[in-house]
Design a protein around this motif. Structure first.
Motif, PDB file in Angstrom:
ATOM      1  N   ALA A  62       0.836  -1.203   0.000  1.00  0.00           N
ATOM      2  CA  ALA A  62       0.000   0.000   0.000  1.00  0.00           C
ATOM      3  C   ALA A  62       0.871   1.255   0.000  1.00  0.00           C
ATOM      4  O   ALA A  62       0.619   2.204  -0.756  1.00  0.00           O
ATOM      5  CB  ALA A  62      -0.936   0.000   1.203  1.00  0.00           C
ATOM      6  N   VAL A  63       1.887   1.277   0.842  1.00  0.00           N
ATOM      7  CA  VAL A  63       2.799   2.423   0.894  1.00  0.00           C
ATOM      8  C   VAL A  63       3.558   2.547  -0.418  1.00  0.00           C
ATOM      9  O   VAL A  63       3.755   3.654  -0.937  1.00  0.00           O
ATOM     10  CB  VAL A  63       3.771   2.305   2.091  1.00  0.00           C
ATOM     11  CG1 VAL A  63       4.851   3.374   2.020  1.00  0.00           C
ATOM     12  CG2 VAL A  63       3.010   2.401   3.399  1.00  0.00           C
ATOM     13  N   ASP A  64       3.966   1.424  -0.988  1.00  0.00           N
ATOM     14  CA  ASP A  64       4.660   1.436  -2.269  1.00  0.00           C
ATOM     15  C   ASP A  64       3.787   2.095  -3.336  1.00  0.00           C
ATOM     16  O   ASP A  64       4.264   2.941  -4.101  1.00  0.00           O
ATOM     17  CB  ASP A  64       5.042   0.013  -2.678  1.00  0.00           C
ATOM     18  CG  ASP A  64       5.816  -0.023  -3.978  1.00  0.00           C
ATOM     19  OD1 ASP A  64       6.907   0.584  -4.046  1.00  0.00           O
ATOM     20  OD2 ASP A  64       5.317  -0.648  -4.941  1.00  0.00           O
ATOM     21  N   ALA A  65       2.511   1.746  -3.378  1.00  0.00           N
ATOM     22  CA  ALA A  65       1.595   2.335  -4.355  1.00  0.00           C
ATOM     23  C   ALA A  65       1.435   3.837  -4.125  1.00  0.00           C
ATOM     24  O   ALA A  65       1.390   4.628  -5.080  1.00  0.00           O
ATOM     25  CB  ALA A  65       0.238   1.638  -4.280  1.00  0.00           C
ATOM     26  N   GLN A  66       1.367   4.250  -2.866  1.00  0.00           N
ATOM     27  CA  GLN A  66       1.232   5.670  -2.548  1.00  0.00           C
ATOM     28  C   GLN A  66       2.462   6.449  -3.007  1.00  0.00           C
ATOM     29  O   GLN A  66       2.341   7.508  -3.636  1.00  0.00           O
ATOM     30  CB  GLN A  66       1.029   5.859  -1.046  1.00  0.00           C
ATOM     31  CG  GLN A  66      -0.291   5.332  -0.552  1.00  0.00           C
ATOM     32  CD  GLN A  66      -0.341   5.213   0.963  1.00  0.00           C
ATOM     33  OE1 GLN A  66       0.642   5.437   1.658  1.00  0.00           O
ATOM     34  NE2 GLN A  66      -1.505   4.861   1.480  1.00  0.00           N
ATOM     35  N   VAL A  67       3.631   5.929  -2.700  1.00  0.00           N
ATOM     36  CA  VAL A  67       4.873   6.619  -3.083  1.00  0.00           C
ATOM     37  C   VAL A  67       4.991   6.684  -4.602  1.00  0.00           C
ATOM     38  O   VAL A  67       5.368   7.718  -5.164  1.00  0.00           O
ATOM     39  CB  VAL A  67       6.101   5.931  -2.450  1.00  0.00           C
ATOM     40  CG1 VAL A  67       7.400   6.499  -3.017  1.00  0.00           C
ATOM     41  CG2 VAL A  67       6.073   6.097  -0.941  1.00  0.00           C
ATOM     42  N   ARG A  68       4.659   5.589  -5.287  1.00  0.00           N
ATOM     43  CA  ARG A  68       4.720   5.593  -6.752  1.00  0.00           C
ATOM     44  C   ARG A  68       3.757   6.626  -7.343  1.00  0.00           C
ATOM     45  O   ARG A  68       4.088   7.329  -8.308  1.00  0.00           O
ATOM     46  CB  ARG A  68       4.430   4.208  -7.303  1.00  0.00           C
ATOM     47  CG  ARG A  68       5.559   3.225  -7.077  1.00  0.00           C
ATOM     48  CD  ARG A  68       5.176   1.826  -7.586  1.00  0.00           C
ATOM     49  NE  ARG A  68       6.175   0.856  -7.234  1.00  0.00           N
ATOM     50  CZ  ARG A  68       7.241   0.582  -7.987  1.00  0.00           C
ATOM     51  NH1 ARG A  68       7.436   1.210  -9.132  1.00  0.00           N
ATOM     52  NH2 ARG A  68       8.117  -0.321  -7.589  1.00  0.00           N
ATOM     53  N   ALA A  69       2.570   6.751  -6.780  1.00  0.00           N
ATOM     54  CA  ALA A  69       1.591   7.736  -7.261  1.00  0.00           C
ATOM     55  C   ALA A  69       2.106   9.158  -7.038  1.00  0.00           C
ATOM     56  O   ALA A  69       2.010  10.017  -7.930  1.00  0.00           O
ATOM     57  CB  ALA A  69       0.251   7.535  -6.559  1.00  0.00           C
ATOM     58  N   GLU A  70       2.638   9.420  -5.857  1.00  0.00           N
ATOM     59  CA  GLU A  70       3.162  10.752  -5.557  1.00  0.00           C
ATOM     60  C   GLU A  70       4.322  11.104  -6.483  1.00  0.00           C
ATOM     61  O   GLU A  70       4.401  12.222  -7.012  1.00  0.00           O
ATOM     62  CB  GLU A  70       3.620  10.825  -4.103  1.00  0.00           C
ATOM     63  CG  GLU A  70       2.482  10.758  -3.108  1.00  0.00           C
ATOM     64  CD  GLU A  70       2.940  10.667  -1.670  1.00  0.00           C
ATOM     65  OE1 GLU A  70       2.060  10.495  -0.812  1.00  0.00           O
ATOM     66  OE2 GLU A  70       4.156  10.772  -1.393  1.00  0.00           O
ATOM     67  N   ARG A  71       5.214  10.155  -6.708  1.00  0.00           N
ATOM     68  CA  ARG A  71       6.373  10.410  -7.570  1.00  0.00           C
ATOM     69  C   ARG A  71       5.955  10.543  -9.039  1.00  0.00           C
ATOM     70  O   ARG A  71       6.571  11.295  -9.788  1.00  0.00           O
ATOM     71  CB  ARG A  71       7.431   9.345  -7.368  1.00  0.00           C
ATOM     72  CG  ARG A  71       8.072   9.474  -5.962  1.00  0.00           C
ATOM     73  CD  ARG A  71       9.180   8.481  -5.731  1.00  0.00           C
ATOM     74  NE  ARG A  71      10.228   8.534  -6.713  1.00  0.00           N
ATOM     75  CZ  ARG A  71      11.264   9.379  -6.699  1.00  0.00           C
ATOM     76  NH1 ARG A  71      11.369  10.262  -5.732  1.00  0.00           N
ATOM     77  NH2 ARG A  71      12.195   9.327  -7.639  1.00  0.00           N
ATOM     78  N   ALA A  72       4.907   9.853  -9.447  1.00  0.00           N
ATOM     79  CA  ALA A  72       4.395  10.001 -10.810  1.00  0.00           C
ATOM     80  C   ALA A  72       3.839  11.418 -11.016  1.00  0.00           C
ATOM     81  O   ALA A  72       4.049  12.022 -12.069  1.00  0.00           O
ATOM     82  CB  ALA A  72       3.328   8.951 -11.090  1.00  0.00           C
ATOM     83  N   LEU A  73       3.138  11.922 -10.010  1.00  0.00           N
ATOM     84  CA  LEU A  73       2.645  13.293 -10.073  1.00  0.00           C
ATOM     85  C   LEU A  73       3.810  14.263 -10.189  1.00  0.00           C
ATOM     86  O   LEU A  73       3.800  15.175 -11.018  1.00  0.00           O
ATOM     87  CB  LEU A  73       1.802  13.618  -8.835  1.00  0.00           C
ATOM     88  CG  LEU A  73       1.361  15.083  -8.732  1.00  0.00           C
ATOM     89  CD1 LEU A  73       0.303  15.404  -9.779  1.00  0.00           C
ATOM     90  CD2 LEU A  73       0.847  15.387  -7.341  1.00  0.00           C
ATOM     91  N   PRO A  84       8.913  23.253  -6.679  1.00  0.00           N
ATOM     92  CA  PRO A  84       8.415  22.434  -5.570  1.00  0.00           C
ATOM     93  C   PRO A  84       6.972  21.979  -5.788  1.00  0.00           C
ATOM     94  O   PRO A  84       6.139  22.740  -6.264  1.00  0.00           O
ATOM     95  CB  PRO A  84       8.526  23.365  -4.364  1.00  0.00           C
ATOM     96  CG  PRO A  84       8.524  24.738  -4.930  1.00  0.00           C
ATOM     97  CD  PRO A  84       9.133  24.642  -6.297  1.00  0.00           C
ATOM     98  N   VAL A  85       6.733  20.718  -5.480  1.00  0.00           N
ATOM     99  CA  VAL A  85       5.404  20.122  -5.607  1.00  0.00           C
ATOM    100  C   VAL A  85       5.110  19.356  -4.328  1.00  0.00           C
ATOM    101  O   VAL A  85       5.964  18.630  -3.832  1.00  0.00           O
ATOM    102  CB  VAL A  85       5.355  19.152  -6.816  1.00  0.00           C
ATOM    103  CG1 VAL A  85       4.021  18.412  -6.866  1.00  0.00           C
ATOM    104  CG2 VAL A  85       5.595  19.898  -8.117  1.00  0.00           C
ATOM    105  N   GLY A  86       3.925  19.527  -3.785  1.00  0.00           N
ATOM    106  CA  GLY A  86       3.487  18.750  -2.631  1.00  0.00           C
ATOM    107  C   GLY A  86       2.484  17.702  -3.072  1.00  0.00           C
ATOM    108  O   GLY A  86       1.722  17.924  -4.013  1.00  0.00           O
ATOM    109  N   ALA A  87       2.508  16.555  -2.425  1.00  0.00           N
ATOM    110  CA  ALA A  87       1.561  15.479  -2.776  1.00  0.00           C
ATOM    111  C   ALA A  87       1.370  14.567  -1.588  1.00  0.00           C
ATOM    112  O   ALA A  87       2.303  14.322  -0.822  1.00  0.00           O
ATOM    113  CB  ALA A  87       2.089  14.682  -3.962  1.00  0.00           C
ATOM    114  N   HIS A  88       0.144  14.072  -1.455  1.00  0.00           N
ATOM    115  CA  HIS A  88      -0.130  13.109  -0.390  1.00  0.00           C
ATOM    116  C   HIS A  88      -1.162  12.120  -0.924  1.00  0.00           C
ATOM    117  O   HIS A  88      -2.339  12.451  -1.068  1.00  0.00           O
ATOM    118  CB  HIS A  88      -0.658  13.783   0.867  1.00  0.00           C
ATOM    119  CG  HIS A  88      -0.963  12.815   1.956  1.00  0.00           C
ATOM    120  ND1 HIS A  88       0.008  12.234   2.727  1.00  0.00           N
ATOM    121  CD2 HIS A  88      -2.137  12.290   2.375  1.00  0.00           C
ATOM    122  CE1 HIS A  88      -0.561  11.417   3.581  1.00  0.00           C
ATOM    123  NE2 HIS A  88      -1.866  11.432   3.390  1.00  0.00           N
TER     124      HIS A  88
END
Length: 93
Positions: A62-73, A84-88
């Motif tokens: 689950a954390v892996d998917a979250q980090v991948r989504a944030e980094r894709a953004l 700078p970009v913020g994402a959660h």
């Protein structure tokens, strides 16, 4: 010291046992963290099979998917040190 405010990571203050020093939490919807903030990436030599075996049981998909989504953004917006970009990201069940 002539400071009006200091912004520090809550996680670091809590880790140091300084919860009482936290005066205000910035709302995440107005102040999102940097993509992948707090996530650890571990690289292991291919020949370190024992260490690979140990680490294979500690990942969180689950954390892996979250980090991948944030980094894709971040990549999609061409963000970085100069932009700078913020994402959660959160998993919704």
């Amino acid at each position: 010291m002539g400071l009006d405010a200091v912004v520090l990571a809550v996680a670091g203050l809590r880790r140091l046992g300084l919860d009482e020093a936290i005066g205000e939490l910035l709302p995440r919807d107005l102040f999102p963290p940097s993509p992948g903030q707090g996530a650890l990436g571990i690289q292991v030599r291919q020949s370190s099979t024992e260490l690979q075996e140990i680490l294979s049981s500690v990942g969180d998909t689950a954390v892996d998917a979250q980090v991948r989504a944030e980094r894709a953004l971040l990549a999609g917006l061409h963000g970085g040190c100069s932009v700078p970009v913020g994402a959660h990201a959160e998993n919704r069940a």
